[in-house]
Write a protein that holds these residues in place. Structure first.
Motif, PDB file in Angstrom:
ATOM      1  N   ASP A 131       0.846  -1.189   0.000  1.00 39.73           N
ATOM      2  CA  ASP A 131       0.000   0.000   0.000  1.00 39.73           C
ATOM      3  C   ASP A 131       0.881   1.239   0.000  1.00 39.73           C
ATOM      4  OD1 ASP A 131      -2.786  -0.736   0.111  1.00 39.73           O
ATOM      5  OD2 ASP A 131      -2.351  -1.641   2.057  1.00 39.73           O
ATOM      6  N   ASP A 132       0.346   2.335  -0.566  1.00 36.87           N
ATOM      7  CA  ASP A 132       1.096   3.592  -0.560  1.00 36.87           C
ATOM      8  C   ASP A 132       1.444   4.018   0.861  1.00 36.87           C
ATOM      9  OD1 ASP A 132       0.937   3.733  -3.296  1.00 36.87           O
ATOM     10  OD2 ASP A 132      -0.858   4.983  -3.298  1.00 36.87           O
ATOM     11  N   GLU A 133       0.537   3.746   1.789  1.00 34.07           N
ATOM     12  CA  GLU A 133       0.746   4.186   3.165  1.00 34.07           C
ATOM     13  C   GLU A 133       1.876   3.425   3.862  1.00 34.07           C
ATOM     14  OE1 GLU A 133      -2.715   1.504   5.311  1.00 34.07           O
ATOM     15  OE2 GLU A 133      -3.262   3.410   4.406  1.00 34.07           O
ATOM     16  N   ASP A 134       2.304   2.284   3.268  1.00 32.72           N
ATOM     17  CA  ASP A 134       3.419   1.540   3.869  1.00 32.72           C
ATOM     18  C   ASP A 134       4.736   2.303   3.742  1.00 32.72           C
ATOM     19  OD1 ASP A 134       1.756  -0.540   4.544  1.00 32.72           O
ATOM     20  OD2 ASP A 134       2.178  -1.694   2.737  1.00 32.72           O
ATOM     21  N   ARG A 135       4.830   3.162   2.733  1.00 32.73           N
ATOM     22  CA  ARG A 135       5.998   4.026   2.528  1.00 32.73           C
ATOM     23  C   ARG A 135       7.301   3.232   2.516  1.00 32.73           C
ATOM     24  NH1 ARG A 135       4.081   8.751   6.817  1.00 32.73           N
ATOM     25  NH2 ARG A 135       2.203   9.352   5.688  1.00 32.73           N
ATOM     26  N   VAL A 136       7.307   2.155   1.777  1.00 33.75           N
ATOM     27  CA  VAL A 136       8.509   1.330   1.709  1.00 33.75           C
ATOM     28  C   VAL A 136       9.383   1.786   0.552  1.00 33.75           C
ATOM     29  CG1 VAL A 136       7.425  -0.655   2.790  1.00 33.75           C
ATOM     30  CG2 VAL A 136       7.310  -0.394   0.314  1.00 33.75           C
ATOM     31  N   GLN A 137      10.651   1.416   0.598  1.00 37.88           N
ATOM     32  CA  GLN A 137      11.622   1.825  -0.402  1.00 37.88           C
ATOM     33  C   GLN A 137      12.139   0.596  -1.153  1.00 37.88           C
ATOM     34  OE1 GLN A 137      12.135   5.111  -0.803  1.00 37.88           O
ATOM     35  NE2 GLN A 137      10.684   5.460   0.884  1.00 37.88           N
ATOM     36  N   HIS A 138      12.969   0.849  -2.146  1.00 39.49           N
ATOM     37  CA  HIS A 138      13.522  -0.247  -2.947  1.00 39.49           C
ATOM     38  C   HIS A 138      14.271  -1.263  -2.096  1.00 39.49           C
ATOM     39  CE1 HIS A 138      13.507   1.895  -7.147  1.00 39.49           C
ATOM     40  NE2 HIS A 138      12.300   1.676  -6.675  1.00 39.49           N
ATOM     41  N   ASN A 139      14.948  -0.795  -1.063  1.00 35.62           N
ATOM     42  CA  ASN A 139      15.722  -1.748  -0.247  1.00 35.62           C
ATOM     43  C   ASN A 139      14.805  -2.690   0.536  1.00 35.62           C
ATOM     44  OD1 ASN A 139      14.816   0.150   1.566  1.00 35.62           O
ATOM     45  ND2 ASN A 139      16.790   0.484   2.564  1.00 35.62           N
ATOM     46  N   THR A 140      13.553  -2.279   0.771  1.00 38.18           N
ATOM     47  CA  THR A 140      12.586  -3.176   1.410  1.00 38.18           C
ATOM     48  C   THR A 140      12.266  -4.337   0.478  1.00 38.18           C
ATOM     49  OG1 THR A 140      11.590  -1.324   2.612  1.00 38.18           O
ATOM     50  CG2 THR A 140      10.284  -3.340   2.445  1.00 38.18           C
ATOM     51  N   VAL A 141      12.085  -4.042  -0.811  1.00 34.82           N
ATOM     52  CA  VAL A 141      11.838  -5.090  -1.800  1.00 34.82           C
ATOM     53  C   VAL A 141      13.012  -6.057  -1.828  1.00 34.82           C
ATOM     54  CG1 VAL A 141      11.444  -5.599  -4.234  1.00 34.82           C
ATOM     55  CG2 VAL A 141      10.388  -3.575  -3.216  1.00 34.82           C
ATOM     56  N   GLU A 142      14.217  -5.528  -1.822  1.00 39.84           N
ATOM     57  CA  GLU A 142      15.418  -6.361  -1.848  1.00 39.84           C
ATOM     58  C   GLU A 142      15.464  -7.299  -0.645  1.00 39.84           C
ATOM     59  OE1 GLU A 142      18.550  -3.511  -2.001  1.00 39.84           O
ATOM     60  OE2 GLU A 142      17.962  -2.735  -3.974  1.00 39.84           O
ATOM     61  N   THR A 143      15.081  -6.781   0.523  1.00 45.86           N
ATOM     62  CA  THR A 143      15.083  -7.588   1.748  1.00 45.86           C
ATOM     63  C   THR A 143      14.069  -8.718   1.645  1.00 45.86           C
ATOM     64  OG1 THR A 143      15.766  -5.701   3.101  1.00 45.86           O
ATOM     65  CG2 THR A 143      14.724  -7.553   4.239  1.00 45.86           C
ATOM     66  N   PHE A 144      12.878  -8.416   1.141  1.00 43.82           N
ATOM     67  CA  PHE A 144      11.847  -9.436   1.011  1.00 43.82           C
ATOM     68  C   PHE A 144      12.239 -10.494  -0.018  1.00 43.82           C
ATOM     69  CE2 PHE A 144       9.229  -6.758   3.572  1.00 43.82           C
ATOM     70  CZ  PHE A 144       8.206  -7.563   4.063  1.00 43.82           C
ATOM     71  N   ILE A 145      12.830 -10.059  -1.121  1.00 41.44           N
ATOM     72  CA  ILE A 145      13.295 -11.020  -2.143  1.00 41.44           C
ATOM     73  C   ILE A 145      14.331 -11.961  -1.539  1.00 41.44           C
ATOM     74  CG2 ILE A 145      14.650 -11.249  -4.262  1.00 41.44           C
ATOM     75  CD1 ILE A 145      11.858 -10.467  -4.919  1.00 41.44           C
ATOM     76  N   ALA A 146      15.249 -11.403  -0.755  1.00 39.28           N
ATOM     77  CA  ALA A 146      16.282 -12.221  -0.119  1.00 39.28           C
ATOM     78  C   ALA A 146      15.664 -13.243   0.832  1.00 39.28           C
ATOM     79  CB  ALA A 146      17.267 -11.325   0.638  1.00 39.28           C
ATOM     80  N   ASN A 147      14.665 -12.812   1.594  1.00 37.53           N
ATOM     81  CA  ASN A 147      14.005 -13.730   2.526  1.00 37.53           C
ATOM     82  C   ASN A 147      13.269 -14.843   1.795  1.00 37.53           C
ATOM     83  OD1 ASN A 147      14.907 -12.257   4.718  1.00 37.53           O
ATOM     84  ND2 ASN A 147      13.025 -11.057   4.909  1.00 37.53           N
ATOM     85  N   VAL A 148      12.599 -14.473   0.696  1.00 39.19           N
ATOM     86  CA  VAL A 148      11.873 -15.470  -0.097  1.00 39.19           C
ATOM     87  C   VAL A 148      12.848 -16.492  -0.687  1.00 39.19           C
ATOM     88  CG1 VAL A 148      10.613 -15.802  -2.271  1.00 39.19           C
ATOM     89  CG2 VAL A 148       9.849 -14.069  -0.632  1.00 39.19           C
ATOM     90  N   ARG A 149      13.977 -16.014  -1.183  1.00 39.46           N
ATOM     91  CA  ARG A 149      14.967 -16.922  -1.768  1.00 39.46           C
ATOM     92  C   ARG A 149      15.463 -17.931  -0.745  1.00 39.46           C
ATOM     93  NH1 ARG A 149      18.144 -12.229  -5.118  1.00 39.46           N
ATOM     94  NH2 ARG A 149      17.276 -12.691  -7.186  1.00 39.46           N
ATOM     95  N   LYS A 150      15.675 -17.478   0.483  1.00 36.62           N
ATOM     96  CA  LYS A 150      16.142 -18.392   1.533  1.00 36.62           C
ATOM     97  C   LYS A 150      15.113 -19.488   1.793  1.00 36.62           C
ATOM     98  CE  LYS A 150      18.877 -14.928   4.029  1.00 36.62           C
ATOM     99  NZ  LYS A 150      18.963 -14.092   5.263  1.00 36.62           N
ATOM    100  N   LYS A 151      13.836 -19.123   1.693  1.00 34.52           N
ATOM    101  CA  LYS A 151      12.780 -20.079   2.027  1.00 34.52           C
ATOM    102  C   LYS A 151      12.457 -21.053   0.892  1.00 34.52           C
ATOM    103  CE  LYS A 151      10.571 -17.124   5.493  1.00 34.52           C
ATOM    104  NZ  LYS A 151       9.313 -16.449   5.953  1.00 34.52           N
ATOM    105  N   ILE A 152      12.492 -20.571  -0.354  1.00 33.39           N
ATOM    106  CA  ILE A 152      12.103 -21.458  -1.466  1.00 33.39           C
ATOM    107  C   ILE A 152      13.294 -22.202  -2.052  1.00 33.39           C
ATOM    108  CG2 ILE A 152      10.119 -20.020  -2.057  1.00 33.39           C
ATOM    109  CD1 ILE A 152      11.643 -19.029  -4.497  1.00 33.39           C
ATOM    110  N   GLY A 153      14.520 -21.810  -1.671  1.00 32.85           N
ATOM    111  CA  GLY A 153      15.697 -22.526  -2.136  1.00 32.85           C
ATOM    112  C   GLY A 153      16.233 -22.010  -3.464  1.00 32.85           C
ATOM    113  N   THR A 154      17.162 -22.738  -4.026  1.00 30.01           N
ATOM    114  CA  THR A 154      17.879 -22.262  -5.216  1.00 30.01           C
ATOM    115  C   THR A 154      17.724 -23.190  -6.415  1.00 30.01           C
ATOM    116  OG1 THR A 154      19.883 -23.391  -4.461  1.00 30.01           O
ATOM    117  CG2 THR A 154      19.621 -21.072  -3.835  1.00 30.01           C
ATOM    118  N   GLY A 155      16.679 -24.031  -6.409  1.00 29.40           N
ATOM    119  CA  GLY A 155      16.487 -24.959  -7.528  1.00 29.40           C
ATOM    120  C   GLY A 155      15.915 -24.266  -8.745  1.00 29.40           C
ATOM    121  N   ASP A 156      15.035 -24.967  -9.468  1.00 22.94           N
ATOM    122  CA  ASP A 156      14.494 -24.410 -10.705  1.00 22.94           C
ATOM    123  C   ASP A 156      13.432 -23.337 -10.451  1.00 22.94           C
ATOM    124  OD1 ASP A 156      12.526 -26.022  -9.701  1.00 22.94           O
ATOM    125  OD2 ASP A 156      12.403 -27.361 -11.427  1.00 22.94           O
ATOM    126  N   ALA A 157      13.139 -23.072  -9.167  1.00 18.06           N
ATOM    127  CA  ALA A 157      12.124 -22.067  -8.837  1.00 18.06           C
ATOM    128  C   ALA A 157      12.749 -20.762  -8.363  1.00 18.06           C
ATOM    129  CB  ALA A 157      11.196 -22.611  -7.745  1.00 18.06           C
TER     130      ALA A 157
END
Length: 220
Positions: free
Chosen positions: A181-207
């Motif tokens: 949401d716009d009201e969350d006022r997040v920045q690009h580095n927030t996206v990077e942090t979430f992507i990193a967390n998702v990668r740790k959880k789903i692994g490094t295979g074909d997904a």
């Protein structure tokens, strides 16, 4: 996923906003056609819920026609108390994708929303897949390499958006627009942090979530 609700009855609009937000959608509300046009020009929406009888320069079908002529292709679900075949035909002929008569069940509305969001990418059923990664949009479950992955609500929304755009490069700005949401006022580095967390959880295979340097991210 970002949804525009166009509804002049405040009680209904607020109820839709609350219910859809609780399901994880990012929701903007317009109370007349003019406000809807302004929001649609300024934002990219994944779906529009549009009331037939709205104040402003255009009514619902008129607004649909304006958007389609401008090649805005977001799926449109029309909401209306009109129930005749002629009314339904008019709305669909204008370019709407579906039609729901008032009063309606919120569960039915959610089912139609999910169906319309699937349609552009021709996904089968309620499951989005890329390699060994699968996400069930109804059960809110994610599996990677056959194992259940526990994601936070926002991580789930992030993965869902990437899977709905499988094979496409999605920019950080797109993710900010459609997942937060716009009201969350997040920045690009927030996206990077979430992507990193998702990668740790789903692994490094074909997904794996790929980084396309200078442009964004891609799945599949």
């Amino acid at each position: 996923m970002r949804i525009l609700v166009v509804e002049d009855e405040v009680k209904i609009a607020k109820s839709l906003e609350k219910g859809l937000s609780a399901e994880g959608y990012v929701v903007d509300v317009a109370y007349d056609g003019d406000m809807a046009e302004t929001l649609a020009d300024a934002n990219s929406y994944d779906l529009v819920l549009l009331d037939w009888m709205i104040p402003g320069k255009h009514d619902g079908p008129g607004l649909v026609q304006v958007w389609r002529e401008a090649e805005q292709q977001a799926p449109i679900l029309m909401l209306t108390a009109r129930t005749t075949i002629g009314d339904r035909v008019e709305g669909l002929d204008a370019g709407a994708d579906d039609y729901l008569s008032k009063p309606f069940s919120f569960d039915e509305l959610l089912a139609r929303v999910r169906a319309l969001l699937r349609r552009p990418k021709a996904h089968g059923g309620n499951t989005l897949k890329s390699g060994s990664l699968s996400l069930d949009v109804v059960a809110k479950t994610v599996k990677s390499q056959g194992k259940t992955v526990h994601l936070t609500a926002k991580e789930f929304q992030l993965v869902e958006y990437l899977l709905r755009h499988k094979g496409e490069v999605v920019s950080k700005d797109q993710l900010l627009d459609h997942v937060w949401d716009d009201e969350d006022r997040v920045q690009h580095n927030t996206v990077e942090t979430f992507i990193a967390n998702v990668r740790k959880k789903i692994g490094t295979g074909d997904a794996v979530v790929q980084t396309v340097r200078g442009h964004g991210y891609k799945v599949g």
